[in-house]
Write an enzyme that holds these catalytic residues in place. Structure first.
Site, PDB file in Angstrom:
ATOM      1  N   LEU A  22       0.816  -1.216   0.000  1.00 38.40           N
ATOM      2  CA  LEU A  22       0.000   0.000   0.000  1.00 38.40           C
ATOM      3  C   LEU A  22       0.847   1.261   0.000  1.00 38.40           C
ATOM      4  CD1 LEU A  22      -2.743  -1.020   2.602  1.00 38.40           C
ATOM      5  CD2 LEU A  22      -2.869  -1.124   0.110  1.00 38.40           C
ATOM      6  N   GLY A  23       2.055   1.169   0.514  1.00 36.43           N
ATOM      7  CA  GLY A  23       2.905   2.353   0.560  1.00 36.43           C
ATOM      8  C   GLY A  23       4.192   2.070   1.304  1.00 36.43           C
ATOM      9  N   GLY A  78       9.571   1.638   7.063  1.00 34.25           N
ATOM     10  CA  GLY A  78       8.877   0.387   6.818  1.00 34.25           C
ATOM     11  C   GLY A  78       7.986   0.441   5.600  1.00 34.25           C
ATOM     12  N   VAL A  79       7.381  -0.720   5.329  1.00 31.82           N
ATOM     13  CA  VAL A  79       6.480  -0.887   4.191  1.00 31.82           C
ATOM     14  C   VAL A  79       5.109  -1.262   4.740  1.00 31.82           C
ATOM     15  CG1 VAL A  79       6.105  -2.094   2.013  1.00 31.82           C
ATOM     16  CG2 VAL A  79       8.441  -1.731   2.849  1.00 31.82           C
ATOM     17  N   ASP A 136       5.037  14.390  15.170  1.00 28.98           N
ATOM     18  CA  ASP A 136       5.123  14.257  13.709  1.00 28.98           C
ATOM     19  C   ASP A 136       3.738  14.383  13.076  1.00 28.98           C
ATOM     20  OD1 ASP A 136       6.496  13.982  11.325  1.00 28.98           O
ATOM     21  OD2 ASP A 136       6.439  11.801  11.337  1.00 28.98           O
TER      22      ASP A 136
END
EC number: 2.7.12.1
Length: 927
Positions: free
Chosen positions: A656-657, A662-663, A775
């Site tokens: 998804l991204g 991370g993935v 963040d």
């Protein structure tokens, strides 16, 4: 002695009967899986014990050196970690609870073992043969229980087949067995039975140990219980449970339990809570056929087991796919369904592992919460103690100056007060002196004179009477002049000192008590002129000197007139002006002395607190940098073990991204949640491991909130990338898209303002839990299908007390103070101000001021100098003012989110109403 029996290495998975190779493979796989996860649990427990030992050592006054290496020396006996508590201090409550440690230590030390009980020895032998898939034990013995003399049999793994007699847990007997004489496929009956006529008691008590090269025995030992007439099943199970985790099977071959069988099972249930796997073995002549009874029909056996409490009337055997099914007793009457033993053993073993992982994680989480709470307390101590010391110094100085002013300006008032007091009390003093009875002086009643020593004593007592009475009267009038200062200053100072002396450092506690005594002696006692105090007597010392100048010519007769005369002379010799001057002078002298003593004691207290605060800061640093991250990683491992046991490893779907660390993949279904998003993180080093573990703890500790993305669980993949690395898989709620994509596609004004409100609500919730996100940006705000927002990615999220001042975040959303390393939760308000700029613009285009920056350093320097996004023509005035307030360079001037939220509601009500009436006015819709 070794037997010459056949090797079953090639037959272990293809034996006859309903056991079959498939069942053996499933059993092997289940026990192998248990050993693998038990090893991880054992490693986590070992590291947890070492962690608590290190905590105790680092915060104890003395600590023996830890043994090097692992093994039993490192683990120590269960419960030893908590024997010597930490000294009183911030971390004295951090210890491994002895009960939990003992339970966990026993669990990881006990490997599983299959125990075969049964209606009779034939049934037990037949079940053993079915489990191994080979005819190891004879099954054509007599059916009479009374004639059965089967000893306990223990089957273990070995590279060669071997049969021997051995005393349990002791030594092997040198005894010639029938199986030693010749080759055999089935162990001779005489080796299995107890020869009761044997004169050797050890031979009667010994077990028959059989070592075989067999796949199942490589994973688990099997014990066949002896005949109950030789040894009761309760005793066998009791011995086995001390060293193993028993997987209990009960072999049946009749349609009903005998009275003796019911009594045996009743006794087992009375003393143990282990579930049992009841299996009806097939008849020998039709070993490959199945029972004629349909599964749905309930047999007499079923009813008996319900009555005994092993099964419930509504009981249904759990299917393998039900991961949350608790291990319950099973009855299998169809011989071809022996494979359900693998389901039963899987549930039993998994429940043990899950319970242990939960217990260990509770210890981790509890201590981690203590660390975080202590970090807050230590941070507050570091901030507030210097302010308290400064406040004490300031208030004491104000009190000193006020009292000095009183001493300087009250001299004339004091003179008039003394004259007035003397005039008022003169007759009363003379009468009291005349009627005075002397102590330690005998006055003759006939009027005779007495010696000079007695006369001096009488005069001194009259003087003392006048001084004490006058002292009390003057003090009572003087106290009203300065009493308000005692209430205003001394009370405040004492309360402040009480807070300062709460330190657990003994030396500081003594210093603070000494300072408190100085304060009371210098001000409280002196100001109020408590009667009888040493200070009061010192103030009137000069009065004594004046009175002592009274003279006499000849020793007089002690009469009433003489006593009045002495008292009159003493009163007349007092000079009001001199007394007032003397009192004020001594008052000032005493004040100066006390002020200096106070200042010296305050410096001593400050020095003591300085040393304590230095230690506190070191400890705070250790908690943030070492203790909490280390424990958080252990907590992540124990929780991930619990999740993988319950729900298995998730299957990765399409990507998804990708992010910095991370993935994110699609995950269709996991743990009953559908659909899910899976974030795969491969921490490159120890620091990232620690940050990830703490992030996971904060997320799991947070109550569910509709403005935060739910975290369902975590799994550690030790074979990620083909075994090249270890990855943490975080399984989260899956949403429709992020705010960046939403703005790019176009959102209405009302939707955007509602998203802003959702983000503020989410940040407020984090702040209420003591967390700072650090963040907040477009990519970290996710939208559901109704375009309601949820905050995600708590990778930089930390409690304020755990922040080390590291520079983290996305450059354009970073507040200027982030670069100094000293910041608080107002950095989230700043980031929201930038986010609100994008929301109001309805676009993802960078602010022009930021777009011109060639690098991150250039951008950071501009932000520090005050560069902010420009005002766009579509901005509403109130929206612009809110942005400017949120990104103010001074953190103290930024509005609290509790103020921002109602402002946003007001803006939304006004603009959305205006938009419906006048679409082209104010903020435009980006649709």
């Amino acid at each position: 002695m070794e037997a010459d029996g056949q090797s079953w290495a090639g037959e272990s998975v293809s034996g006859p009967g309903p056991g079959g190779g498939g069942m053996i493979r499933e059993l092997c796989r289940g026990f192998s899986r248990y050993r693998r996860y038990l090893g991880r649990l054992r490693q986590n427990l070992r590291e947890t014990q070492k962690f608590f030992r290190d905590i105790k050592c680092s915060h104890s006054h003395s600590c023996p050196s830890s043994p090097a290496g692992g093994g039993a020396a490192e683990l120590g006996p269960a419960g030893d970690v908590a024997e010597a508590p930490l000294p009183a201090g911030q971390l004295s409550c951090i210890s491994f609870p002895p009960m939990e440690e003992t339970y966990l230590q026993q669990l990881v030390d006990r490997l599983p073992c299959i125990l075969i009980l049964g209606q009779d020895c034939n049934a037990k032998c037949q079940l053993l043969n079915l489990l191994l898939g080979v005819q190891v034990l004879p099954t054509l013995k007599l059916d009479s229980d009374e004639s059965c003399k089967l000893r306990r049999l223990r089957f273990t793994y070995g590279t060669r087949t071997r049969v021997s007699l051995a005393l349990p847990g002791q030594y092997e007997l040198v005894h010639t067995l029938a199986s030693h004489q010749d080759n055999w496929e089935t162990i001779p009956e005489e080796d299995l039975e107890v020869q009761e006529d044997s004169e050797d008691a050890a031979h009667v008590l010994a077990d028959l140990e059989v070592t075989m090269h067999h796949a199942l025995l490589q994973e688990v030992d099997i014990v066949v219980a002896p005949c109950p007439s030789h040894r009761p099943s309760v005793d066998v199970l009791s011995d086995l449970a001390n060293d193993f985790l028993p997987v209990i099977t009960y072999a049946l071959h009749k349609d009903e339990l005998s009275e003796r069988g019911e009594q045996e099972l009743r006794e087992v249930r009375q003393y143990f809570s282990f579930p049992m796997f009841f299996f009806k073995v097939p008849k020998l002549e039709i070993i490959s056929s199945s029972s004629g009874r349909a599964e749905s029909e309930r047999s007499p056996l079923y009813g008996q087991l319900v009555d005994l409490g092993y099964l419930s009337s509504s009981h249904r055997n759990c299917v393998p796919s039900d991961q949350d099914c608790k291990a319950q007793s099973m009855l299998v009457e169809q011989s071809e369904k022996l494979k359900q033993l693998s389901t039963f053993s899987h549930q039993l073993l998994q429940n043990r592992l899950v319970d242990a992982a939960k217990a260990l994680n509770v210890v981790h989480s509890h201590c981690l919460d203590i660390f975080i709470n202590q970090a807050f307390d230590m941070q507050r101590d570091l901030q507030i103690t210097p302010k308290r010391l400064e406040y004490t110094r300031k208030k004491e100085n104000e009190l000193y100056e006020s009292l000095m002013n009183i001493a300087n300006r009250k001299q004339e008032e004091m003179k008039d007060m003394i004259v007035e007091t003397l005039n008022t009390m003169k007759e009363e003093l003379l009468d009291d002196a005349a009627n005075m009875e002397f102590k330690d002086v005998i006055v003759p009643e006939n009027g005779e004179t007495i010696g000079t020593r007695e006369i001096k004593s009488c005069i001194r007592q009259i003087q003392e009477l006048i001084i004490s009475r006058l002292n009390q009267a003057v003090a009572n009038k003087l106290i009203s002049s300065v009493d308000y200062l005692r209430e205003s200053f001394v009370g405040t100072l004492e309360r402040c000192l009480q807070s300062l002396e709460k330190s657990q450092d003994v030396s500081v506690h003594i210093t603070s008590n000494y300072l408190k005594q100085i304060l009371n002696a210098a001000y409280h006692v002196e100001v109020t002129f408590h009667s009888g105090s040493s200070v009061t007597r010192m103030l009137w010392e000069q009065i004594k000197q004046i009175i002592q100048r009274i003279t006499w010519v000849n020793p007089p007769t002690i009469t009433l007139e003489w006593k009045r005369k002495v008292a009159q002379e003493a009163i007349d010799s007092l000079s009001a002006s001199k007394l007032a001057k003397s009192i004020c002078s001594q008052f000032r002298t005493r004040l100066n002395s006390s002020h200096e003593a106070f200042a010296a004691s305050l410096r001593q207290l400050e020095a003591g607190h300085s040393g304590r605060l230095e230690k506190t800061e070191d400890l705070w640093l250790k908690v943030r940098k070492d203790h909490a991250p280390r424990l958080a990683r252990l907590s992540l491992e124990s929780r991930s073990l619990q999740d993988v046991l319950l729900h298995r490893k998730p299957k990765l779907g399409q990507e998804l991204g990708r992010g910095q660390y991370g993935v994110v993949y699609l995950c269709d279904n996991w743990g009953g949640h559908f659909p899910c998003a899976l974030k795969s993180v491969v921490p490159p080093d120890e620091k990232h491991w620690n940050d990830l573990a703490l992030e996971f703890h904060y997320m799991r500790s947070l109550p569910k909130h509709e403005r935060l993305v739910d975290l369902h669980g975590s799994v550690i993949d030790y074979n990620y990338g083909g075994g090249s690395s270890v990855a943490v898989l975080l399984i989260m709620e899956r949403l429709h898209r992020d705010l960046y994509t939403g703005l790019k596609a176009g959102l209405t004004l009302e939707t955007r303002l509602q998203i802003a409100l959702d983000v503020v609500e989410g940040i407020r919730f984090l702040h209420s839990q003591g967390l700072v996100h650090r963040d907040i940006k477009l990519k970290n705000v996710l939208l559901d299908k109704q375009n309601r927002a949820k905050i995600t990615d708590l990778g930089f999220c930390k409690p304020e007390a755990m922040m080390s001042g590291s520079i983290v975040g996305t450059p354009i959303h970073m507040a200027p103070e982030l670069f100094t390393g000293k910041y608080d939760n107002s950095v989230d308000v700043y980031a929201f101000g930038i986010l609100f700029w994008y929301i109001c613009s309805g676009s993802i285009k960078l602010p022009e001021a930021f777009e011109r920056c060639a690098s991150k350093d250039h951008l950071w320097n501009n932000v520090r100098r005050g560069t902010r996004p420009e005002r766009l023509p579509v901005f509403d005035e109130e929206c612009w003012q809110l942005m400017e307030a949120c990104w103010d360079g001074d953190p103290l001037k930024r509005p609290l989110l509790g103020i921002v939220q109602p402002m946003l509601r007001s803006i939304m009500d006004r603009l959305c109403k205006c938009s419906s009436e006048q679409p082209n006015r104010g903020l435009d819709d980006s649709t």
